[in-house]
Motif scaffolding. Structure first.
Motif, mmCIF file in Angstrom:
data_model
loop_
_atom_site.group_PDB
_atom_site.id
_atom_site.type_symbol
_atom_site.label_atom_id
_atom_site.label_comp_id
_atom_site.label_asym_id
_atom_site.label_seq_id
_atom_site.Cartn_x
_atom_site.Cartn_y
_atom_site.Cartn_z
ATOM 1 N N ALA A 54 0.712 -1.297 0.074
ATOM 2 C CA ALA A 54 -0.051 -0.116 0.205
ATOM 3 C C ALA A 54 0.760 1.314 -0.139
ATOM 4 C CB ALA A 54 -0.895 -0.112 1.113
ATOM 5 N N MET A 55 1.806 1.008 1.112
ATOM 6 C CA MET A 55 3.055 2.446 1.082
ATOM 7 C C MET A 55 3.441 3.176 0.219
ATOM 8 S SD MET A 55 2.104 4.321 3.671
ATOM 9 C CE MET A 55 3.584 5.338 3.354
ATOM 10 N N LYS A 56 3.943 1.345 -0.962
ATOM 11 C CA LYS A 56 4.396 1.414 -2.517
ATOM 12 C C LYS A 56 3.532 2.415 -3.298
ATOM 13 C CE LYS A 56 8.428 0.592 -3.283
ATOM 14 N NZ LYS A 56 9.047 1.479 -3.531
ATOM 15 N N VAL A 57 2.934 1.850 -3.662
ATOM 16 C CA VAL A 57 1.370 2.760 -4.102
ATOM 17 C C VAL A 57 1.270 3.864 -4.114
ATOM 18 C CG1 VAL A 57 -0.949 1.764 -5.098
ATOM 19 C CG2 VAL A 57 0.497 -0.030 -4.841
ATOM 20 N N ARG A 109 7.997 -1.701 -10.519
ATOM 21 C CA ARG A 109 6.897 -2.652 -11.472
ATOM 22 C C ARG A 109 5.624 -2.503 -11.414
ATOM 23 N NH1 ARG A 109 8.649 -6.096 -16.254
ATOM 24 N NH2 ARG A 109 7.050 -6.224 -17.269
ATOM 25 N N ARG A 110 5.558 -3.242 -10.170
ATOM 26 C CA ARG A 110 3.824 -3.828 -9.591
ATOM 27 C C ARG A 110 3.426 -2.597 -8.883
ATOM 28 N NH1 ARG A 110 2.373 -7.939 -4.945
ATOM 29 N NH2 ARG A 110 0.005 -8.227 -5.822
ATOM 30 N N LYS A 132 4.385 5.743 -5.649
ATOM 31 C CA LYS A 132 3.457 6.282 -6.982
ATOM 32 C C LYS A 132 2.719 7.006 -7.706
ATOM 33 C CE LYS A 132 7.264 2.922 -7.882
ATOM 34 N NZ LYS A 132 8.251 3.773 -8.411
ATOM 35 N N LEU A 133 1.940 7.349 -6.350
ATOM 36 C CA LEU A 133 0.593 8.315 -7.100
ATOM 37 C C LEU A 133 1.212 9.676 -7.114
ATOM 38 C CD1 LEU A 133 -1.962 6.426 -5.272
ATOM 39 C CD2 LEU A 133 -2.147 6.570 -7.920
ATOM 40 N N ILE A 172 -0.064 -0.759 -10.415
ATOM 41 C CA ILE A 172 -1.158 -0.198 -9.605
ATOM 42 C C ILE A 172 -1.654 0.704 -10.014
ATOM 43 C CG2 ILE A 172 -1.847 -0.980 -7.331
ATOM 44 C CD1 ILE A 172 -0.195 -3.240 -7.094
ATOM 45 N N ALA A 173 -0.451 1.704 -9.331
ATOM 46 C CA ALA A 173 -1.314 2.888 -8.795
ATOM 47 C C ALA A 173 -1.700 3.273 -10.522
ATOM 48 C CB ALA A 173 0.414 3.802 -8.891
#
Length: 526
Positions: A246-249, A302-303, A252-253, A307-308
């Motif tokens: 969740a934090m990685k996504v 990349r993942r 990326k936002l 998702i973002a």
């Protein structure tokens, strides 16, 4: 500093720090105390997982997730029996986990650390308004169990607020553990009593299952880089993977951290919470499958970027899973000492009051962790010695001071210093509440107390949203209505929206504890 979900438990941890103990001693004493004063969410009959940062810079997980008894199968446990009752129970691992971490990393004796819990059980404590409400919520099922009725109700009714609640049977069990060690729980008189109790009531947990209870696993946590920070949380079957993804996504936002529009922030928190649980349902991961290459992919740039991108393009709007939000209760505590030791510990008996049946002689409730095991083909499928899935996610954030020298054999920067440690109660709301606080502090510049107290949002797999009413601005409502199926309003500081306990580490060395106002916890510093 100690932060727990109940003042008496926080005081138990403080007592250990004042008498020369370290953060591990404080955490273990507080955890034993919570087994007495928060029986609705934790206890000897449950399981525990903790994240430990040692004074020399190591970060590790003590994984005390439990296993099902050997006799568990689709034939021996019906769907209803998974939910509550004697057949819903896994092998309790909390006593073994607490003793393991004490022996390895504590400085005080088991007898010393059990003293506050024994006092609480013997002398009792006044029933709080929350305790009273919890008893009323579960009254029918507690009344239906002779053991739970005897131990946790008075005349078949909930204790009134302010009445003193004493647990002499539990006090005697804790005294025996203090005298003979936790081995008695697994191979001695307590184990025999548990086996006999289960046999009398048609349960499947045996003395042999208890004797085979394995030493908790000590392992490396999962971790991600997040700007100038590194965030650590435990791997499956715990819930750290969801928190870190969740934090990685969110990263990326490309949010404008401090000036980011609050309505858009809530909208994206909901989307991110929804999508990480959708990913968990779509690609469940068993611990034995978590090889380094898979771990790198699960938390890859990349993942997270894909998702973002889906969230930005509203592709996630169609990701609807008709799955109920599983019930679950938990408790969390954090401790830290002047030497640099930090503990973040989550323990649980799964649902509120666990299996809603108890060991009348030993004085504790059994867990109902088998309710988390799917009956269909699945990495966590119900079966002999199966591993239940949990959402527990004790988490730590560190920040490097620019010193690139590495601690020997750890791969961690020598200068990395703790910034924040936290965890939460509340089943899947563990993920959303931790996400709120992490992003609130790291992205939006909120103080710890502000981030813990701020209104929360939680999105379910059904694409229904729970929203604490103070956050419900007209603009946010319009945003959510275009993305989600239904909005369910919750009261300010709703019990159902998780309960975070946390400690922040200020640059000047000051430690700041925070206990979630959604429950009755407290933070104490010395």
């Amino acid at each position: 500093t100690v932060a727990t979900a109940f003042p008496a438990a926080s005081a138990a941890g403080e007592e250990m720090l004042r008498t020369g103990g370290n953060a591990v001693d404080a955490a273990v004493a507080a955890a034993w105390a919570l087994a007495v004063c928060e029986p609705s969410g934790s206890g000897l009959g449950g399981q525990s997982v903790l994240l430990l940062r040692t004074h020399d810079g190591q970060t590790l997980v003590i994984d005390g997730h439990s296993n099902a008894p050997a006799a568990v199968s689709l034939d021996t446990v019906s769907r209803d029996q998974q939910k509550h009752g004697y057949r819903a129970c896994t092998v309790p691992s909390t006593p073994a986990t607490l003793e393991f971490v004490r022996q390895r990393y504590g400085t005080m004796s088991l007898t010393q650390l059990l003293e506050p819990a024994i006092r609480l059980a013997e002398e009792g404590f006044p029933i709080t308004a929350l305790h009273h409400r919890q008893l009323k919520w579960c009254l029918a099922s507690l009344q239906a169990s002779p053991s739970a009725n005897e131990l946790f109700l008075i005349g078949g009714q909930p204790y009134e607020v302010g009445e003193r609640f004493r647990q002499p049977q539990l006090a005697e069990t804790l005294r025996r553990i203090a005298r003979f060690g936790t081995d008695d729980f697994y191979r001695g008189e307590i184990a025999r009593n548990i086996g006999d109790d289960m046999h009398r009531h048609g349960g499947l947990l045996t003395a042999e299952d208890l004797a085979k209870c394995e030493t908790p696993d000590q392992r490396d946590p999962l971790s991600i880089r997040y700007g100038d920070y590194e965030i650590f949380s435990p791997a499956p079957p715990a819930g750290g993977l969801q928190v870190l993804l969740a934090m990685k996504v969110l990263e990326k936002l490309e949010m404008d951290r401090h000036d980011f529009d609050a309505d858009q922030w809530y909208e994206l928190l909901a989307e991110v919470t929804h999508v990480v649980f959708h990913e968990r349902e779509h690609s469940p991961v068993r611990p034995s499958h978590l090889v380094p290459s898979l771990t790198r992919w699960l938390l890859s740039e990349r993942r997270a970027a894909a998702i973002a991108d889906d969230i930005s393009r509203h592709v996630c709007d169609s990701l609807v899973v008709n799955a109920d939000e599983e019930e679950g209760e938990t408790t969390h505590l954090c401790t830290a000492d002047a030497h640099g030791n930090v503990v973040s510990l989550t323990q649980s008996i799964q649902s509120l009051f666990g299996a809603r049946v108890a060991n009348a002689k030993c004085g504790f409730l059994y867990n109902n962790y088998l309710t988390t095991c799917p009956r269909e083909s699945h990495p966590y499928q119900l079966g002999s010695r199966c591993l239940p899935r949990s959402n527990a996610a004790p988490t730590l954030v560190v920040r490097s001071d620019g010193n690139d020298e590495l601690v020997a054999n750890s791969g961690r920067p020598l200068g990395a210093k703790p910034v924040l440690t936290l965890g939460s109660a509340g089943s899947r709301r563990i993920t959303s509440s931790i996400l709120h606080v992490l992003s609130g502090v790291l992205d939006r510049g909120s103080s710890l107390s502000e981030a813990v107290a701020a209104p929360r949002i939680h999105a379910k797999l059904s694409r229904n949203v729970w929203l604490e009413r103070p956050a419900a601005t007209p603009l946010l409502m319009r945003r959510l209505q275009t993305r989600f199926r239904r909005i369910d309003f919750k009261s300010p500081h709703s019990y159902s929206m998780g309960a975070v306990q946390a400690i922040a580490f200020e640059p000047d060395g000051t430690l700041i504890g925070a206990a979630d106002p959604r429950r009755e916890g407290s933070a104490i510093g010395i």
